[in-house]
Design a protein around this motif. Structure first.
Motif, PDB file in Angstrom:
ATOM      1  N   LYS A   1       0.828  -1.201   0.000  1.00  0.00           N
ATOM      2  CA  LYS A   1       0.000   0.000   0.000  1.00  0.00           C
ATOM      3  C   LYS A   1       0.868   1.258   0.000  1.00  0.00           C
ATOM      4  CE  LYS A   1      -2.441  -0.929   3.691  1.00  0.00           C
ATOM      5  NZ  LYS A   1      -2.038  -2.279   4.091  1.00  0.00           N
ATOM      6  N   PHE A   2       0.346   2.302  -0.610  1.00  0.00           N
ATOM      7  CA  PHE A   2       1.018   3.593  -0.606  1.00  0.00           C
ATOM      8  C   PHE A   2      -0.016   4.691  -0.761  1.00  0.00           C
ATOM      9  CE2 PHE A   2       0.808   2.216  -4.977  1.00  0.00           C
ATOM     10  CZ  PHE A   2       0.518   3.365  -5.703  1.00  0.00           C
ATOM     11  N   LEU A   3       0.407   5.901  -0.551  1.00  0.00           N
ATOM     12  CA  LEU A   3      -0.494   7.047  -0.585  1.00  0.00           C
ATOM     13  C   LEU A   3      -0.024   8.042  -1.634  1.00  0.00           C
ATOM     14  CD1 LEU A   3      -2.270   8.588   2.375  1.00  0.00           C
ATOM     15  CD2 LEU A   3      -0.980  10.155   0.936  1.00  0.00           C
ATOM     16  N   LYS A   4      -0.954   8.541  -2.433  1.00  0.00           N
ATOM     17  CA  LYS A   4      -0.655   9.543  -3.450  1.00  0.00           C
ATOM     18  C   LYS A   4      -1.451  10.805  -3.151  1.00  0.00           C
ATOM     19  CE  LYS A   4      -2.403   9.587  -7.631  1.00  0.00           C
ATOM     20  NZ  LYS A   4      -2.730   9.269  -9.035  1.00  0.00           N
ATOM     21  N   ILE A   5      -0.779  11.936  -3.137  1.00  0.00           N
ATOM     22  CA  ILE A   5      -1.426  13.226  -2.914  1.00  0.00           C
ATOM     23  C   ILE A   5      -1.294  14.044  -4.192  1.00  0.00           C
ATOM     24  CG2 ILE A   5      -1.517  15.320  -1.508  1.00  0.00           C
ATOM     25  CD1 ILE A   5      -0.064  13.769   0.693  1.00  0.00           C
ATOM     26  N   ALA A   6      -2.411  14.480  -4.737  1.00  0.00           N
ATOM     27  CA  ALA A   6      -2.407  15.293  -5.957  1.00  0.00           C
ATOM     28  C   ALA A   6      -3.008  16.656  -5.648  1.00  0.00           C
ATOM     29  CB  ALA A   6      -3.194  14.601  -7.064  1.00  0.00           C
ATOM     30  N   GLU A   7      -2.341  17.689  -6.120  1.00  0.00           N
ATOM     31  CA  GLU A   7      -2.821  19.071  -5.988  1.00  0.00           C
ATOM     32  C   GLU A   7      -3.242  19.564  -7.368  1.00  0.00           C
ATOM     33  OE1 GLU A   7      -0.846  23.528  -5.485  1.00  0.00           O
ATOM     34  OE2 GLU A   7       0.364  21.718  -5.243  1.00  0.00           O
ATOM     35  N   VAL A   8      -4.484  20.037  -7.481  1.00  0.00           N
ATOM     36  CA  VAL A   8      -5.004  20.524  -8.747  1.00  0.00           C
ATOM     37  C   VAL A   8      -5.342  22.002  -8.597  1.00  0.00           C
ATOM     38  CG1 VAL A   8      -6.738  20.219 -10.550  1.00  0.00           C
ATOM     39  CG2 VAL A   8      -5.960  18.247  -9.225  1.00  0.00           C
ATOM     40  N   GLY A   9      -4.669  22.847  -9.389  1.00  0.00           N
ATOM     41  CA  GLY A   9      -4.903  24.279  -9.325  1.00  0.00           C
ATOM     42  C   GLY A   9      -6.141  24.689 -10.084  1.00  0.00           C
ATOM     43  N   ALA A  10      -6.475  25.977 -10.000  1.00  0.00           N
ATOM     44  CA  ALA A  10      -7.675  26.493 -10.655  1.00  0.00           C
ATOM     45  C   ALA A  10      -7.606  26.295 -12.167  1.00  0.00           C
ATOM     46  CB  ALA A  10      -7.857  27.968 -10.317  1.00  0.00           C
ATOM     47  N   GLY A  11      -6.405  26.324 -12.741  1.00  0.00           N
ATOM     48  CA  GLY A  11      -6.244  26.148 -14.175  1.00  0.00           C
ATOM     49  C   GLY A  11      -6.162  24.700 -14.607  1.00  0.00           C
ATOM     50  N   GLY A  12      -6.273  23.762 -13.659  1.00  0.00           N
ATOM     51  CA  GLY A  12      -6.221  22.353 -13.993  1.00  0.00           C
ATOM     52  C   GLY A  12      -4.839  21.733 -13.903  1.00  0.00           C
ATOM     53  N   ASN A  13      -3.809  22.536 -13.588  1.00  0.00           N
ATOM     54  CA  ASN A  13      -2.463  21.987 -13.448  1.00  0.00           C
ATOM     55  C   ASN A  13      -2.413  21.066 -12.237  1.00  0.00           C
ATOM     56  OD1 ASN A  13      -1.555  23.495 -15.649  1.00  0.00           O
ATOM     57  ND2 ASN A  13      -1.055  25.256 -14.357  1.00  0.00           N
ATOM     58  N   LYS A  14      -1.732  19.928 -12.399  1.00  0.00           N
ATOM     59  CA  LYS A  14      -1.698  18.927 -11.337  1.00  0.00           C
ATOM     60  C   LYS A  14      -0.262  18.626 -10.925  1.00  0.00           C
ATOM     61  CE  LYS A  14      -4.679  15.590 -11.346  1.00  0.00           C
ATOM     62  NZ  LYS A  14      -5.435  14.335 -11.637  1.00  0.00           N
ATOM     63  N   ASN A  15      -0.034  18.604  -9.612  1.00  0.00           N
ATOM     64  CA  ASN A  15       1.243  18.195  -9.038  1.00  0.00           C
ATOM     65  C   ASN A  15       0.989  17.039  -8.083  1.00  0.00           C
ATOM     66  OD1 ASN A  15       2.877  20.429 -10.166  1.00  0.00           O
ATOM     67  ND2 ASN A  15       1.598  21.688  -8.839  1.00  0.00           N
ATOM     68  N   ARG A  16       1.950  16.099  -7.996  1.00  0.00           N
ATOM     69  CA  ARG A  16       1.744  14.908  -7.174  1.00  0.00           C
ATOM     70  C   ARG A  16       2.985  14.572  -6.366  1.00  0.00           C
ATOM     71  NH1 ARG A  16       0.186  13.342 -12.380  1.00  0.00           N
ATOM     72  NH2 ARG A  16      -2.040  12.902 -12.695  1.00  0.00           N
ATOM     73  N   VAL A  17       2.736  13.944  -5.204  1.00  0.00           N
ATOM     74  CA  VAL A  17       3.794  13.280  -4.449  1.00  0.00           C
ATOM     75  C   VAL A  17       3.223  11.942  -3.992  1.00  0.00           C
ATOM     76  CG1 VAL A  17       4.921  15.406  -3.682  1.00  0.00           C
ATOM     77  CG2 VAL A  17       3.134  14.376  -2.264  1.00  0.00           C
ATOM     78  N   THR A  18       4.083  10.938  -3.837  1.00  0.00           N
ATOM     79  CA  THR A  18       3.661   9.630  -3.363  1.00  0.00           C
ATOM     80  C   THR A  18       4.494   9.257  -2.143  1.00  0.00           C
ATOM     81  OG1 THR A  18       5.215   8.510  -4.855  1.00  0.00           O
ATOM     82  CG2 THR A  18       2.966   8.864  -5.657  1.00  0.00           C
ATOM     83  N   LEU A  19       3.851   8.559  -1.197  1.00  0.00           N
ATOM     84  CA  LEU A  19       4.508   8.167   0.033  1.00  0.00           C
ATOM     85  C   LEU A  19       4.105   6.753   0.409  1.00  0.00           C
ATOM     86  CD1 LEU A  19       2.980  11.226   0.586  1.00  0.00           C
ATOM     87  CD2 LEU A  19       4.721  11.220   2.372  1.00  0.00           C
ATOM     88  N   ALA A  20       5.041   5.999   0.970  1.00  0.00           N
ATOM     89  CA  ALA A  20       4.689   4.746   1.626  1.00  0.00           C
ATOM     90  C   ALA A  20       3.818   5.073   2.836  1.00  0.00           C
ATOM     91  CB  ALA A  20       5.955   4.003   2.050  1.00  0.00           C
ATOM     92  N   MET A  21       3.026   4.116   3.294  1.00  0.00           N
ATOM     93  CA  MET A  21       2.126   4.378   4.406  1.00  0.00           C
ATOM     94  C   MET A  21       2.889   4.786   5.662  1.00  0.00           C
ATOM     95  SD  MET A  21      -0.751   3.967   2.939  1.00  0.00           S
ATOM     96  CE  MET A  21      -1.999   3.880   4.230  1.00  0.00           C
ATOM     97  N   SER A  22       4.062   4.204   5.879  1.00  0.00           N
ATOM     98  CA  SER A  22       4.864   4.577   7.052  1.00  0.00           C
ATOM     99  C   SER A  22       5.346   6.014   6.949  1.00  0.00           C
ATOM    100  CB  SER A  22       6.048   3.622   7.198  1.00  0.00           C
ATOM    101  OG  SER A  22       6.844   3.610   6.022  1.00  0.00           O
ATOM    102  N   ALA A  23       5.705   6.454   5.722  1.00  0.00           N
ATOM    103  CA  ALA A  23       6.124   7.842   5.524  1.00  0.00           C
ATOM    104  C   ALA A  23       4.934   8.786   5.686  1.00  0.00           C
ATOM    105  CB  ALA A  23       6.766   8.014   4.153  1.00  0.00           C
ATOM    106  N   ALA A  24       3.751   8.346   5.243  1.00  0.00           N
ATOM    107  CA  ALA A  24       2.544   9.164   5.408  1.00  0.00           C
ATOM    108  C   ALA A  24       2.224   9.370   6.879  1.00  0.00           C
ATOM    109  CB  ALA A  24       1.370   8.516   4.683  1.00  0.00           C
ATOM    110  N   ALA A  25       2.477   8.343   7.703  1.00  0.00           N
ATOM    111  CA  ALA A  25       2.248   8.469   9.141  1.00  0.00           C
ATOM    112  C   ALA A  25       3.197   9.504   9.741  1.00  0.00           C
ATOM    113  CB  ALA A  25       2.440   7.127   9.825  1.00  0.00           C
ATOM    114  N   GLU A  26       4.447   9.519   9.284  1.00  0.00           N
ATOM    115  CA  GLU A  26       5.397  10.517   9.777  1.00  0.00           C
ATOM    116  C   GLU A  26       4.995  11.912   9.315  1.00  0.00           C
ATOM    117  OE1 GLU A  26      10.247  11.260   9.976  1.00  0.00           O
ATOM    118  OE2 GLU A  26       9.436   9.374   9.175  1.00  0.00           O
ATOM    119  N   LEU A  27       4.496  12.011   8.069  1.00  0.00           N
ATOM    120  CA  LEU A  27       4.014  13.297   7.578  1.00  0.00           C
ATOM    121  C   LEU A  27       2.866  13.795   8.448  1.00  0.00           C
ATOM    122  CD1 LEU A  27       3.702  15.596   5.516  1.00  0.00           C
ATOM    123  CD2 LEU A  27       2.311  14.033   4.120  1.00  0.00           C
TER     124      LEU A  27
END
Length: 272
Positions: free
Chosen positions: A65-91
């Motif tokens: 399992k892993f976690l993906k976070i995507a940010e979508v701006g008003a213009g539709g531009n998308k940025n992403r980061v992915t984390l292992a679940m253990s890293a997500a817990a630290e975040l």
């Protein structure tokens, strides 16, 4: 060099200090197709902060399992980061500290900004990945920048307005509470064959029936999607309750059939 000059993604507009944070929504698994082969989407949450949307997805592949976070701006531009679940817990734990730091700051003063814009920084290290967390301030407001590097080369990043940190942390916490903080690599022996996902359209709405599996067992995520704005609402039904839901639906279908049959008979009597 300022954040604007460096071209980093920033909270948009002058409202970035007093922006509006909307309520959390869910969208169905499978709503965003991942190009990676064999990737299953287990759950997802959508958070609206100012003019941006953030999708927090829990996914699983053969490595776990892993976690993906995507940010979508008003213009539709998308940025992403992915984390292992253990890293997500630290975040998540760091987000608590960043939220407390932000709460203790006084009003922003555009004429007295930190020299490099940084107010607080942390680093998360997981194998060949590093995550740089920087609470920053510029003339548009305060925000948390999350940057991911792999083998200290390719960098991706997202930015979350500071006033949305608590909501962001809460959404992340809910997913971690449900799916755990262990990466949980999947093994062929542990995989269970599940029914195929299905969908249907009724009038101007789409309905998705997605079958998933987590440490609590098998479940169905039933989602309603409005095509005009793609807003989604979802409920999760554990497998042990499917037969009861079926019986209730069947009972309602039978009752409505009886009602319509009775109304049709009454109309025929009036026409005689």
């Amino acid at each position: 060099m300022s954040d604007r000059e460096s071209g980093e993604e920033q909270p948009q507009g002058p409202e970035s200090v007093d922006g509006h944070v909307e309520r959390l929504q869910q969208r169905p698994s499978g709503a965003e197709v991942d190009g990676d082969s064999g990737v299953q989407e287990l759950a997802t949450k959508t958070l609206h902060i100012q003019s941006k949307r953030y999708y927090i997805d829990v996914k699983q592949n053969r490595r776990g399992k892993f976690l993906k976070i995507a940010e979508v701006g008003a213009g539709g531009n998308k940025n992403r980061v992915t984390l292992a679940m253990s890293a997500a817990a630290e975040l998540r734990d760091h987000l608590t500290d960043f939220s407390e730091c932000y709460a203790q700051l006084g009003p922003a003063n555009p004429e007295n900004l930190p020299e490099d814009g940084r107010l607080k920084s942390e680093v998360i290290v997981r194998e060949n990945r590093r995550y740089y967390l920087d609470l920053k301030e510029n003339n548009r407001g305060r925000f948390l920048r999350i940057s991911q590097t792999i083998d200290r080369q390719r960098r991706t990043q997202i930015a979350v307005p500071a006033q949305g940190l608590v909501e962001f942390k809460n959404a992340l916490t809910e997913l971690l509470d449900e799916f755990g903080t262990e990466n949980g690599a999947a093994t062929p022996e542990g995989q269970q064959e599940l029914p195929e996902n299905r969908s249907m359209r009724v009038e101007n709405k789409n309905f998705y029936f997605d079958i998933g599996n987590n440490y609590r067992g098998i479940f169905m995520r039933l989602s309603e999607v409005q095509p005009r704005n793609q807003y989604r609402t979802s409920i999760t039904i554990p497998e042990r309750s499917w037969s009861r839901f079926r019986d209730i639906f069947t009972d309602y279908c039978d009752k409505m059939k009886e009602i319509r049959t009775g109304q049709s008979g009454a109309s025929g009597d009036q026409g005689e």
